[in-house]
Motif scaffolding. Structure first.
Motif, mmCIF file in Angstrom:
data_model
loop_
_atom_site.group_PDB
_atom_site.id
_atom_site.type_symbol
_atom_site.label_atom_id
_atom_site.label_comp_id
_atom_site.label_asym_id
_atom_site.label_seq_id
_atom_site.Cartn_x
_atom_site.Cartn_y
_atom_site.Cartn_z
ATOM 1 N N TYR A 17 31.292 53.951 39.237
ATOM 2 C CA TYR A 17 32.062 52.712 39.331
ATOM 3 C C TYR A 17 32.685 52.388 37.975
ATOM 4 C CZ TYR A 17 29.772 51.945 43.817
ATOM 5 O OH TYR A 17 29.346 52.075 45.119
ATOM 6 N N PRO A 18 33.803 51.713 37.990
ATOM 7 C CA PRO A 18 34.418 51.274 36.723
ATOM 8 C C PRO A 18 33.523 50.254 36.041
ATOM 9 C CG PRO A 18 35.588 50.341 38.614
ATOM 10 C CD PRO A 18 34.631 51.346 39.161
ATOM 11 N N PRO A 19 33.665 50.096 34.741
ATOM 12 C CA PRO A 19 32.761 49.202 33.996
ATOM 13 C C PRO A 19 32.699 47.784 34.555
ATOM 14 C CG PRO A 19 34.038 50.539 32.489
ATOM 15 C CD PRO A 19 34.601 50.801 33.846
ATOM 16 N N GLU A 20 33.815 47.248 35.051
ATOM 17 C CA GLU A 20 33.794 45.857 35.523
ATOM 18 C C GLU A 20 32.999 45.689 36.809
ATOM 19 O OE1 GLU A 20 37.597 47.891 36.926
ATOM 20 O OE2 GLU A 20 36.412 47.693 35.075
ATOM 21 N N LYS A 21 32.712 46.784 37.549
ATOM 22 C CA LYS A 21 31.958 46.686 38.802
ATOM 23 C C LYS A 21 30.521 47.210 38.686
ATOM 24 C CE LYS A 21 35.790 46.860 42.100
ATOM 25 N NZ LYS A 21 36.331 47.532 43.318
ATOM 26 N N ARG A 22 30.167 47.666 37.511
ATOM 27 C CA ARG A 22 28.833 48.249 37.371
ATOM 28 C C ARG A 22 27.726 47.207 37.485
ATOM 29 N NH1 ARG A 22 29.766 52.719 32.505
ATOM 30 N NH2 ARG A 22 31.143 54.098 33.753
ATOM 31 N N GLU A 23 28.025 45.982 37.038
ATOM 32 C CA GLU A 23 27.011 44.926 37.158
ATOM 33 C C GLU A 23 26.698 44.649 38.623
ATOM 34 O OE1 GLU A 23 24.155 42.358 35.926
ATOM 35 O OE2 GLU A 23 25.396 43.657 34.647
ATOM 36 N N ASP A 24 27.738 44.562 39.456
ATOM 37 C CA ASP A 24 27.515 44.350 40.885
ATOM 38 C C ASP A 24 26.841 45.571 41.522
ATOM 39 O OD1 ASP A 24 28.636 41.851 40.795
ATOM 40 O OD2 ASP A 24 30.633 42.500 41.449
ATOM 41 N N ALA A 25 27.229 46.759 41.090
ATOM 42 C CA ALA A 25 26.618 47.968 41.639
ATOM 43 C C ALA A 25 25.132 48.041 41.290
ATOM 44 C CB ALA A 25 27.337 49.207 41.125
ATOM 45 N N LEU A 26 24.782 47.644 40.027
ATOM 46 C CA LEU A 26 23.377 47.631 39.618
ATOM 47 C C LEU A 26 22.580 46.628 40.445
ATOM 48 C CD1 LEU A 26 21.061 48.425 37.737
ATOM 49 C CD2 LEU A 26 21.902 46.689 36.111
ATOM 50 N N GLN A 27 23.169 45.433 40.628
ATOM 51 C CA GLN A 27 22.487 44.418 41.434
ATOM 52 C C GLN A 27 22.317 44.902 42.876
ATOM 53 O OE1 GLN A 27 21.145 41.802 40.163
ATOM 54 N NE2 GLN A 27 20.411 40.886 42.077
ATOM 55 N N SER A 28 23.317 45.596 43.391
ATOM 56 C CA SER A 28 23.233 46.135 44.749
ATOM 57 C C SER A 28 22.108 47.155 44.872
ATOM 58 C CB SER A 28 24.570 46.768 45.139
ATOM 59 O OG SER A 28 24.487 47.385 46.407
#
Length: 676
Positions: A17-28
């Motif tokens: 995932y691009p850096p701006e979506k990694r936080e959401d991906a980690l939470q997911s």
């Protein structure tokens, strides 16, 4: 590694995932791992803790009376309300041993557990239900890159449900196999009877299959939504999972009571084979995913395989040391245990006298000698197989008699055990056919067969804290009661001992001819007294419970065979108000040939130390210890019952009612009835 902890695969997933979506991906990922793995795994660990605690508690209850009999005897009356209302009473109604038909279908039955067993099963059900129905957390679609779109919530719930049921099913498979092995640590530590072990085994198996079913359906729906169902059947891990699911489904179906009773040998063979294939299927279903997060579940499967292998290895070794002897000289270097078969009661019962090594047998006339390896003694159960009659499968029997003798030829110590077999169908019918029918004069036939003995199983009933003993037997169930008569005569274990034997065929009295003769002779030295009441349940000639014969009132010719030739069995015995009323009694017929009948030796013998009476009909109640037998009501009493399921339920309910009236300081109850 714990399955909900992020591994290298998860970190590699985040880099996609691009850096701006990694936080959401980690939470997911964190939410997904919590829902899919953490919640059900913690539930499994809680179940393991409860399981270990219950096993240890059962072990304490079982072994403390053997270690501290005097203290336990004083404590038992105080625990009478708990035993009456919790430990020994059926969960609902009056049935425990006798199956209850579901929806009026005889082939689909349900066994009512005891109340404490019902509470344990309820706790087990809740432990399985709560992780499936509660503790879910989902993310909104805009913050969940793994499940975007309008169906995000449904997709998340489907995946979490599929994963949770898989974890719960795999986590309980080791418990399932622990409750299946006769030599498992669970059986040895807990002291639970085989009936109780099999009850929990069946219910755990049903829950495992239900979870596997939900897992399979959920993943099928997911793959259909993705349009990849056909492709999944081309992947090995998916096909191994399908194979494991089919094996578990087959095990559940073949375990129906009606099927396993009718085709017992086939049931045993398929159960062993399909259980092994199910474990292999689970292992490859997980292993081929190549995920380090699933390492815990691979270990659980390996533990399951180790439990299965341990039980099979111990049983093989036990069969080997019990049934096979090595000789130093002679033509036959290897000797397999042999059984001399003698048919009694007009070929309705076969007595197998099995010759065994002396070191494996505990003589019933001697005091028990504790040891690391339990010896075969009267009262224990064994699994017996006859290679000439069946390729696979063995049958459970109770040891009626065990003796260690001196061989007159070699002057070496030898031993034998006696097993009484009721001739019905399956293996027992083949046994009769192999030996041939009775001869023209109606004399008993005999034949020697090679047998394989596996045992002892179950735990020998300890009645060390009992003053008086009341035994109830139905039909061939008298086999289980004979060792207690020996304990009373040879060791003076009880103040009084009385046997109440109910049978439909007086020919069965012949099985007591030899044992009672030995006990009567031994009682001359020990001054023990035995009281035996026989109730002939297949006759209308007399009023219910009225005596028809004593030692001095035996007719010249006694009935030998009935038009209904089999003895008291669950299929033939009606269950009305406790399972003991029978309106289908038929008059007895005389023996063929008019000679000495099979039961005449017992009834016409003049016993010196045995009070022997025969009655028509059934006993009115269970209270058969009068003042001539039990002088003090301040003593404790044990009621032991072995026979058809309706008889065991009747004796249980009568004993519980008797205990409520507090006529004795304490009344204990034990039932021996094969329910598995």
């Amino acid at each position: 590694m714990l399955p909900w902890v992020l591994d290298d695969h998860d970190l590699g997933f985040l880099k996609k995932y691009p850096p701006e979506k990694r936080e959401d991906a980690l939470q997911s990922l964190l939410v997904s791992n919590r829902n899919s793995f953490k919640v059900p795994t913690i539930s499994i660990f809680v179940e393991y803790g409860i399981f270990i605690s219950l096993i240890l508690a059962c072990g304490l209850v079982h072994y403390l009376p053997r270690l501290f009999p005097t203290a336990c005897k004083k404590l038992q009356p105080k625990l009478a309300p708990i035993r009456t209302h919790l430990l020994e009473a059926p969960l609902l109604g009056r049935r425990n041993a006798e199956p209850i038909p579901l929806f009026g279908l005889r082939w689909l039955t349900f066994q009512m557990p005891l109340r404490l067993e019902g509470i344990v099963l309820l706790a087990l059900f809740l432990i399985n239900l709560l992780p499936i129905t509660a503790f879910y957390t989902t993310l909104a679609a805009e913050h969940n890159p793994r499940y975007p779109g309008p169906h995000s919530h449904r997709q998340q719930m489907q995946r979490y449900l599929a994963d949770r049921t898989a974890v719960l099913a795999i986590g309980q498979v080791p418990l399932l196999f622990l409750m299946a092995g006769r030599r498992s640590p669970t059986t040895l530590v807990s002291g639970l009877s085989m009936n109780a072990i099999m009850l929990y085994h069946r219910w755990i198996a049903r829950m495992v299959w239900c979870q596997a079913f939900i897992h399979a359906v959920a993943w099928t729906v997911i793959r259909i939504d993705q349009g990849r169902l056909v492709k999944m059947y081309q992947t090995p891990y998916w096909n191994w999972g399908v194979a494991a699911f089919m094996m578990f489904g087959g095990l559940i179906f073949l375990s129906l009571r009606s099927l396993r009773q009718k085709w017992y040998e086939c049931f045993v063979f398929l159960h062993i084979l399909m259980a092994l294939l199910a474990v292999v299927g689970i292992y490859f279903h997980i292993h081929l995913l190549h995920s380090s997060s699933f390492r815990l579940f691979v270990i659980m499967t390996e533990i399951t395989a180790a439990i299965w292998a341990f039980d099979r290895a111990i049983r093989f070794f036990n069969r080997l040391i019990t049934s096979v002897q090595l000789r130093r000289s002679g033509r036959q270097l290897v000797k397999v245990a042999s059984a001399d078969v003698e048919f009694l009661a007009n070929n309705k019962v076969a007595r197998l006298r099995i010759s065994l090594p002396a070191w494996r047998v505990q003589d019933g006339t001697q005091s028990d000698v504790p040891g690391l390896v339990p010896k075969l003694a009267a009262g224990y159960s064994i699994m017996l197989s006859v290679p000439r009659l069946q390729i696979v499968g063995d049958h459970p029997f109770s040891i009626a008699k065990a003796r260690v003798i001196r061989d007159p030829k070699s002057e070496e110590r030898a031993a034998f055990i006696d097993v009484l077999v009721n001739i019905q169908g399956g293996m027992t019918k083949k046994l009769l056919s192999l030996a041939g029918s009775k001869d023209i004069e109606g004399l008993a036939l005999s034949r020697s067969l090679s047998v394989i003995v596996d045992g002892p199983y179950d735990h020998q009933l300890s009645l060390c804290a009992t003053d008086h003993l009341l035994l109830y037997a139905g039909g061939i169930g008298v086999t289980y009661c004979l060792p207690f008569l020996e304990q009373h005569v040879y060791r003076g274990k009880f103040k009084t001992c009385k046997l109440v034997w109910m049978l439909r065929d007086l020919d069965l009295l012949e099985v007591l001819d030899e044992p009672l003769g030995e006990l009567d002779a031994a009682a001359d030295a020990t001054k023990a007294k035995l009281f035996i009441d026989v109730y002939h349940t297949a006759s209308r000639a007399s009023e219910k419970g009225a005596p028809i014969a004593t030692l001095e009132e035996v007719p010249a010719e006694l009935p030998s065979s009935l038009s209904s030739s089999s003895d008291l069995t669950p299929q033939e015995e009606k269950s009305i108000t406790g399972g003991l009323d029978d309106d289908d009694d038929e008059p007895a017929e005389k023996a063929e040939g008019g000679g000495r009948t099979a039961n005449e030796g017992v009834l016409k013998r003049r016993w010196r130390n045995i009070t022997f009476n025969v009655h028509h009909g059934r006993p009115d109640g269970i209270r058969h210890l009068d003042e001539s037998v039990a002088a003090s009501r301040a003593d404790s009493l044990s009621v032991v019952c072995c026979g058809p399921r309706p008889l065991c339920d009747w004796a249980r309910n009568e004993t519980l009612q008797w205990r409520r009236e507090r006529e004795w300081a304490d009344i204990d109850f034990h039932a021996e009835c094969v329910l598995w």
